[in-house]
Scaffold this active site. Structure first.
Site, short mmCIF file in Angstrom:
data_model
loop_
_atom_site.label_atom_id
_atom_site.label_comp_id
_atom_site.label_asym_id
_atom_site.label_seq_id
_atom_site.Cartn_x
_atom_site.Cartn_y
_atom_site.Cartn_z
CE LYS A 212 -2.25 -0.61 3.91
NZ LYS A 212 -1.67 -1.83 4.45
NE ARG B 227 -5.10 -1.05 8.89
CZ ARG B 227 -3.97 -0.53 8.45
NH1 ARG B 227 -3.85 0.77 8.31
NH2 ARG B 227 -2.96 -1.30 8.15
NE ARG C 84 6.85 -4.26 6.20
CZ ARG C 84 5.60 -3.86 6.07
NH1 ARG C 84 5.19 -3.34 4.95
NH2 ARG C 84 4.75 -3.96 7.06
NE ARG D 10 5.48 -1.14 9.52
CZ ARG D 10 4.31 -1.09 8.89
NH1 ARG D 10 4.27 -0.66 7.64
NH2 ARG D 10 3.20 -1.47 9.47
NE ARG E 261 0.99 -4.96 11.23
CZ ARG E 261 2.17 -5.02 10.63
NH1 ARG E 261 3.16 -5.72 11.17
NH2 ARG E 261 2.38 -4.37 9.52
P1 AMP Z 1 0.15 0.28 8.25
O1 AMP Z 1 1.43 1.04 8.20
O2 AMP Z 1 -0.91 0.84 7.34
O3 AMP Z 1 0.35 -1.20 8.07
O4 AMP Z 1 -0.42 0.48 9.75
C1 AMP Z 1 0.29 0.03 10.88
C2 AMP Z 1 -0.60 -0.06 12.08
O5 AMP Z 1 -1.15 1.24 12.41
C3 AMP Z 1 -1.83 -0.96 11.93
O6 AMP Z 1 -1.52 -2.33 12.14
C4 AMP Z 1 -2.76 -0.40 12.98
O7 AMP Z 1 -2.39 -0.82 14.29
C5 AMP Z 1 -2.49 1.09 12.90
N1 AMP Z 1 -3.40 1.77 11.95
C6 AMP Z 1 -3.08 2.38 10.78
N2 AMP Z 1 -4.16 2.86 10.16
C7 AMP Z 1 -5.22 2.57 10.95
C8 AMP Z 1 -6.63 2.77 10.85
N3 AMP Z 1 -7.17 3.37 9.79
N4 AMP Z 1 -7.41 2.33 11.86
C9 AMP Z 1 -6.89 1.70 12.93
N5 AMP Z 1 -5.58 1.44 13.09
C10 AMP Z 1 -4.73 1.87 12.10
#
Ligand code: AMP
Length: 204
Positions: free
Chosen positions: A17, A90, A127, A155, A166
């Site tokens: 993404k 989400r 990564r 990360r 996740r």
């Molecule tokens: P990402 O970098 O998009 O994979 O997001 C990393 C983490 O941030 C996710 O696993 C969630 O814990 C949190 N997170 C990011 N976006 C959202 C969202 N829209 N709603 C809830 N948690 C989020």
């Protein structure tokens, strides 16, 4: 503004993404927001948001809608032109809140990246992310970000255990969100397998 100027990117963890969303936003001149990167920066800065979000990110859980929705809507409302959201919505309530906040006929289109679980697992364990600009890089690359010179690091939420939670959150919450967009003919499912260039060619 055409609907293609307001995009939301959905997909499981490590589906690409961030890489694809950022590139598409750059090419189309859209403002870009990654909610995951925003939260990781807040954790690093130990801001109020970081303090609120930390327990959820540490457990690989999603941050509650009550925290996410006002924050993202504030950002969306501050944009003059088109935008692309990476990692939001989400949940169905997040998608509904975003639709309700926009004028009729200006609701976003969704792009969904589909990648099989085995490949996601392989990517998540190999990564790195830039500590400054949050671009993703492969582990074998040098530990300096090719885009901004920042330090590349794993990360905080990329552990194998965390990945399982996740993915479970993704199935429970994001899959119904994808259905929400599909039911309204507002989703495009894109095969996320292959090199970043190959995936991008399918998107653009
Ligand atoms: P990402 O970098 O998009 O994979 O997001 C990393 C983490 O941030 C996710 O696993 C969630 O814990 C949190 N997170 C990011 N976006 C959202 C969202 N829209 N709603 C809830 N948690 C989020």
């Amino acid at each position: 503004m055409s609907p293609a100027s307001r995009l939301v990117f959905l997909g499981p963890p490590a589906s690409g993404k961030g890489t694809q969303g950022r590139r598409l936003a750059d090419d189309r001149g859209l403002s870009y927001l990654s909610t995951g990167a925003l939260l990781r920066r807040a954790l690093r800065d130990d801001s109020d948001l970081g303090k609120q979000a930390r327990p959820f990110l540490d457990r690989g859980e999603y941050v509650p809608d009550e925290i996410m929705v006002p924050m993202v809507l504030e950002w969306v409302k501050a944009q003059d032109g088109g935008w692309l959201l990476d990692g939001f919505p989400r949940t169905v309530p997040q998608a509904e809140a975003l639709d309700a906040a926009l004028p009729e006929g200006e609701q976003p289109q969704a792009i969904v990246l589909h990648v099989p679980d085995e490949e996601l697992h392989r990517r998540v364990t190999s990564r790195l992310e830039c500590s400054l600009c949050h671009r993703v890089a492969k582990k074998e690359e040098k530990d300096i970000c090719p885009a901004c010179g920042g330090e590349l690091e794993p990360r905080a939420d990329d552990s194998v255990e965390n990945f399982g939670s996740r993915l479970a959150e993704y199935r429970k919450l994001v899959v119904p969100t994808i259905t929400y967009y599909c039911d309204q003919w507002r989703a495009r499912i894109v095969n996320g397998l292959g090199s970043p260039d190959e995936v991008y060619a399918r998107l653009s």
